[in-house]
Motif scaffolding. Structure first.
Motif, PDB file in Angstrom:
ATOM      1  N   HIS A  74      -8.448  11.419  -3.300  1.00 53.12           N
ATOM      2  CA  HIS A  74      -8.839  10.229  -4.044  1.00 53.12           C
ATOM      3  C   HIS A  74      -7.684   9.431  -4.655  1.00 53.12           C
ATOM      4  O   HIS A  74      -7.931   8.414  -5.309  1.00 53.12           O
ATOM      5  N   VAL A  75      -6.446   9.856  -4.472  1.00 51.18           N
ATOM      6  CA  VAL A  75      -5.326   9.080  -5.011  1.00 51.18           C
ATOM      7  C   VAL A  75      -5.235   7.754  -4.256  1.00 51.18           C
ATOM      8  O   VAL A  75      -5.243   7.745  -3.018  1.00 51.18           O
ATOM      9  N   PRO A  76      -5.158   6.626  -4.959  1.00 52.08           N
ATOM     10  CA  PRO A  76      -5.112   5.327  -4.271  1.00 52.08           C
ATOM     11  C   PRO A  76      -3.996   5.267  -3.234  1.00 52.08           C
ATOM     12  O   PRO A  76      -2.859   5.666  -3.500  1.00 52.08           O
ATOM     13  N   THR A  77      -4.337   4.774  -2.058  1.00 54.69           N
ATOM     14  CA  THR A  77      -3.381   4.713  -0.958  1.00 54.69           C
ATOM     15  C   THR A  77      -2.127   3.938  -1.330  1.00 54.69           C
ATOM     16  O   THR A  77      -1.000   4.346  -0.989  1.00 54.69           O
ATOM     17  N   GLU A  78      -2.289   2.832  -2.065  1.00 51.95           N
ATOM     18  CA  GLU A  78      -1.118   2.015  -2.432  1.00 51.95           C
ATOM     19  C   GLU A  78      -0.179   2.769  -3.358  1.00 51.95           C
ATOM     20  O   GLU A  78       1.045   2.551  -3.334  1.00 51.95           O
ATOM     21  N   HIS A  79      -0.715   3.677  -4.181  1.00 51.82           N
ATOM     22  CA  HIS A  79       0.146   4.477  -5.057  1.00 51.82           C
ATOM     23  C   HIS A  79       0.985   5.455  -4.230  1.00 51.82           C
ATOM     24  O   HIS A  79       2.166   5.686  -4.532  1.00 51.82           O
ATOM     25  N   LEU A  80       0.387   6.018  -3.194  1.00 53.17           N
ATOM     26  CA  LEU A  80       1.128   6.946  -2.339  1.00 53.17           C
ATOM     27  C   LEU A  80       2.239   6.221  -1.588  1.00 53.17           C
ATOM     28  O   LEU A  80       3.339   6.762  -1.401  1.00 53.17           O
ATOM     29  N   ARG A  81       1.986   4.994  -1.169  1.00 54.44           N
ATOM     30  CA  ARG A  81       3.035   4.205  -0.511  1.00 54.44           C
ATOM     31  C   ARG A  81       4.171   3.919  -1.491  1.00 54.44           C
ATOM     32  O   ARG A  81       5.351   3.940  -1.109  1.00 54.44           O
ATOM     33  N   ALA A  82       3.832   3.664  -2.738  1.00 50.91           N
ATOM     34  CA  ALA A  82       4.858   3.419  -3.746  1.00 50.91           C
ATOM     35  C   ALA A  82       5.709   4.666  -3.980  1.00 50.91           C
ATOM     36  O   ALA A  82       6.940   4.576  -4.120  1.00 50.91           O
ATOM     37  N   LEU A  83       5.077   5.846  -3.991  1.00 46.49           N
ATOM     38  CA  LEU A  83       5.841   7.087  -4.147  1.00 46.49           C
ATOM     39  C   LEU A  83       6.789   7.296  -2.971  1.00 46.49           C
ATOM     40  O   LEU A  83       7.945   7.692  -3.154  1.00 46.49           O
ATOM     41  N   GLU A  84       6.289   7.035  -1.768  1.00 40.40           N
ATOM     42  CA  GLU A  84       7.164   7.161  -0.595  1.00 40.40           C
ATOM     43  C   GLU A  84       8.329   6.180  -0.672  1.00 40.40           C
ATOM     44  O   GLU A  84       9.465   6.528  -0.315  1.00 40.40           O
ATOM     45  N   ALA A  85       8.064   4.962  -1.148  1.00 43.80           N
ATOM     46  CA  ALA A  85       9.141   3.974  -1.294  1.00 43.80           C
ATOM     47  C   ALA A  85      10.168   4.437  -2.310  1.00 43.80           C
ATOM     48  O   ALA A  85      11.347   4.055  -2.227  1.00 43.80           O
ATOM     49  N   ASP A  86       9.742   5.265  -3.268  1.00 48.20           N
ATOM     50  CA  ASP A  86      10.662   5.831  -4.255  1.00 48.20           C
ATOM     51  C   ASP A  86      11.466   7.006  -3.687  1.00 48.20           C
ATOM     52  O   ASP A  86      12.294   7.591  -4.394  1.00 48.20           O
ATOM     53  N   GLY A  87      11.203   7.377  -2.435  1.00 46.31           N
ATOM     54  CA  GLY A  87      11.925   8.475  -1.805  1.00 46.31           C
ATOM     55  C   GLY A  87      11.283   9.831  -1.996  1.00 46.31           C
ATOM     56  O   GLY A  87      11.915  10.866  -1.756  1.00 46.31           O
ATOM     57  N   ILE A  88      10.023   9.873  -2.416  1.00 52.19           N
ATOM     58  CA  ILE A  88       9.321  11.129  -2.666  1.00 52.19           C
ATOM     59  C   ILE A  88       8.576  11.560  -1.406  1.00 52.19           C
ATOM     60  O   ILE A  88       7.894  10.745  -0.771  1.00 52.19           O
ATOM     61  N   ALA A  89       8.692  12.818  -1.046  1.00 55.05           N
ATOM     62  CA  ALA A  89       7.974  13.353   0.108  1.00 55.05           C
ATOM     63  C   ALA A  89       6.510  13.543  -0.262  1.00 55.05           C
ATOM     64  O   ALA A  89       6.186  14.306  -1.179  1.00 55.05           O
ATOM     65  N   VAL A  90       5.616  12.848   0.435  1.00 49.69           N
ATOM     66  CA  VAL A  90       4.175  12.926   0.201  1.00 49.69           C
ATOM     67  C   VAL A  90       3.539  13.493   1.465  1.00 49.69           C
ATOM     68  O   VAL A  90       3.671  12.911   2.542  1.00 49.69           O
ATOM     69  N   ARG A  91       2.856  14.645   1.339  1.00 49.88           N
ATOM     70  CA  ARG A  91       2.330  15.323   2.518  1.00 49.88           C
ATOM     71  C   ARG A  91       0.928  15.856   2.247  1.00 49.88           C
ATOM     72  O   ARG A  91       0.778  16.713   1.391  1.00 49.88           O
ATOM     73  N   PRO A  92      -0.080  15.354   2.980  1.00 50.63           N
ATOM     74  CA  PRO A  92      -0.003  14.332   4.014  1.00 50.63           C
ATOM     75  C   PRO A  92       0.318  12.967   3.426  1.00 50.63           C
ATOM     76  O   PRO A  92      -0.037  12.684   2.274  1.00 50.63           O
ATOM     77  N   GLY A  93       0.988  12.131   4.225  1.00 51.11           N
ATOM     78  CA  GLY A  93       1.373  10.806   3.781  1.00 51.11           C
ATOM     79  C   GLY A  93       0.200   9.844   3.786  1.00 51.11           C
ATOM     80  O   GLY A  93      -0.858  10.121   4.347  1.00 51.11           O
ATOM     81  N   PRO A  94       0.388   8.676   3.179  1.00 50.94           N
ATOM     82  CA  PRO A  94      -0.715   7.707   3.076  1.00 50.94           C
ATOM     83  C   PRO A  94      -1.229   7.222   4.412  1.00 50.94           C
ATOM     84  O   PRO A  94      -2.431   6.952   4.548  1.00 50.94           O
ATOM     85  N   ASP A  95      -0.355   7.089   5.415  1.00 57.49           N
ATOM     86  CA  ASP A  95      -0.821   6.612   6.724  1.00 57.49           C
ATOM     87  C   ASP A  95      -1.800   7.591   7.361  1.00 57.49           C
ATOM     88  O   ASP A  95      -2.680   7.187   8.130  1.00 57.49           O
ATOM     89  N   ALA A  96      -1.646   8.889   7.055  1.00 56.47           N
ATOM     90  CA  ALA A  96      -2.598   9.890   7.543  1.00 56.47           C
ATOM     91  C   ALA A  96      -3.792  10.011   6.608  1.00 56.47           C
ATOM     92  O   ALA A  96      -4.946   9.987   7.035  1.00 56.47           O
ATOM     93  N   LEU A  97      -3.518  10.099   5.310  1.00 61.03           N
ATOM     94  CA  LEU A  97      -4.559  10.407   4.336  1.00 61.03           C
ATOM     95  C   LEU A  97      -5.639   9.336   4.258  1.00 61.03           C
ATOM     96  O   LEU A  97      -6.797   9.633   3.945  1.00 61.03           O
ATOM     97  N   VAL A  98      -5.279   8.101   4.560  1.00 55.69           N
ATOM     98  CA  VAL A  98      -6.273   7.028   4.494  1.00 55.69           C
ATOM     99  C   VAL A  98      -7.464   7.311   5.412  1.00 55.69           C
ATOM    100  O   VAL A  98      -8.589   6.866   5.154  1.00 55.69           O
ATOM    101  N   HIS A  99      -7.257   8.090   6.462  1.00 57.06           N
ATOM    102  CA  HIS A  99      -8.353   8.399   7.378  1.00 57.06           C
ATOM    103  C   HIS A  99      -9.343   9.402   6.781  1.00 57.06           C
ATOM    104  O   HIS A  99     -10.481   9.496   7.246  1.00 57.06           O
ATOM    105  N   ALA A 100      -8.907  10.146   5.770  1.00 61.94           N
ATOM    106  CA  ALA A 100      -9.834  11.007   5.044  1.00 61.94           C
ATOM    107  C   ALA A 100     -10.394  10.307   3.806  1.00 61.94           C
ATOM    108  O   ALA A 100     -11.408  10.733   3.264  1.00 61.94           O
TER     109      ALA A 100
END
Length: 379
Positions: A74-100
């Motif tokens: 349930h974490v907003p997809t745009e927030h996960l993209r912002a974390l990745e832009a900050d250099g944080i490893a997000v797994r699964p990433g937003p491009d995958a997680l949006v499908h769930a």
């Protein structure tokens, strides 16, 4: 040697059991929890209480973490993209997680990669639902809000245009699907690492009661070997095509005419994989930890011929601990997993696992233990 820190967003039982799997490896966990009383917050040493929907809270939480993962989608997809832009490893990433997170996005992607699904489309109002029904075999039709549903919530089975109004009151897009004539529900669980290593667990049968998972049998009994292999390969393909890192559960319908259709996706440890805690060489939780840290994955093969998981739901008898004496004495092989939750009617508060060579015996032992803990069985 400095061991990595896994940041887990969400404090439910999935986070609790993932943390448990990391302890033997010396993996440190940091938890973002809604409250200090949440299931995982009771056992994780480093807990931040905050709102996962707030970006600055997420950013502050992520400091000092080597990777961020989740016990919900349930974490907003745009927030996960912002974390990745900050250099944080997000797994699964937003491009995958949006499908769930979004069932509409999921269906569009699965269509694009040729995955068999129930007939579906986004509908705009009750009249559009009636049109969708008329395009197929008519009512009943399954309606789902594209975001936010789980354990039967956000899902309606409607028999007429008059019954189709409720889903649209949520103010989010609604997905219409044909009501599949299925013989049972299956689940294919796989785990994939960042460099592409992947493992598949045996396909299981998942039995639902009132939209909530009640019993899981591993492996699914009387499942044709070719269909089991098809389901495993389908889940592995979905994981690869969507770029999943970590655990992926693919919930499936087995139809009366011998096909399998994808129902739902979950990109986190899943109820249909809880059997693996005691029934597999490497549990779904241990492999999820390994995957998000890009460690070699463990063997998913079963330890016993049959393993059965039954969820323990809350009832009118809150003192479950007093039932341990009976359950443990009756079945020394029984494995009880409780989540530290307050007992409320219908709430998942734990599960039991049993295993052995005789499926009927294994099923009876698991059902008896779960029923006795709930208070619906007293002898």
């Amino acid at each position: 040697m400095t061991f990595p820190v896994v940041g887990m967003v969400g404090g439910g039982q999935l986070a609790r059991m993932t943390h448990e799997a990391g302890i033997p490896l010396g993996i440190r966990f940091k938890l973002l929890s809604d409250t200090p009383q949440d299931s995982a917050a009771q056992v994780v040493g480093d807990v931040v209480v905050g709102d996962y929907r707030d970006l600055e809270t997420l950013r502050a939480f992520a400091r000092g973490c080597d990777v961020i993962t989740f016990d919900h989608e349930h974490v907003p997809t745009e927030h996960l993209r912002a974390l990745e832009a900050d250099g944080i490893a997000v797994r699964p990433g937003p491009d995958a997680l949006v499908h769930a997170q979004d069932k509409g996005v999921m269906r569009a992607k699965l269509d694009a990669i040729g995955v068999p699904c129930p007939r579906h489309r986004i509908v705009s109002d009750p009249e559009d639902v009636a049109a969708f029904a008329a395009e197929g075999d008519g009512f009943p039709v399954v309606l789902k809000t594209v975001r936010g549903g789980y354990d039967g919530k956000g899902v309606w089975v409607v028999d007429s245009v008059e019954e189709a109004a409720d889903p649209f009151r949520a103010g989010v897009p609604v997905l219409a699907e044909e009501k599949v004539d299925f013989v049972r529900e299956l689940a294919a669980n796989v785990v994939r690492s960042p460099h592409g290593q992947a493992v598949a667990y045996p396909v299981v049968e998942s039995r639902q009661v009132d939209g909530v998972c009640d019993t899981v049998i591993a492996p699914a009994p009387d499942l044709d070997d070719e269909l089991a292999l098809e389901a495993e390969q389908l889940a592995l393909t979905i994981a690869k095509e969507l770029g999943v890192v970590g655990h992926l559960a693919v919930e499936l319908f087995q139809t009366r005419d011998g096909r399998i259709l994808v129902n739902e996706l979950a990109m986190r440890p899943h109820n249909s994989g809880h059997w693996s805690m005691d029934g597999a060489i490497t549990s779904q939780f241990a492999n999820h930890v390994r995957a998000v840290l890009d460690l070699p994955l463990g063997d998913p093969r079963p330890r016993a011929k049959w393993t059965v998981m039954v969820n323990v739901l809350g009832g009118d008898y809150p003192d479950m601990y007093s039932a341990y004496l009976h359950c443990m004495a009756r079945d020394p092989k029984l494995k009880i997993h409780m989540y530290g939750k307050d007992v409320k009617p219908g709430r998942k508060v734990g599960h039991v696992n049993t295993y052995g060579d005789d499926l009927d015996d294994v099923l009876e032992r698991a059902r008896h233990a779960a029923g006795y803990l709930r208070g619906t069985i007293t002898e």
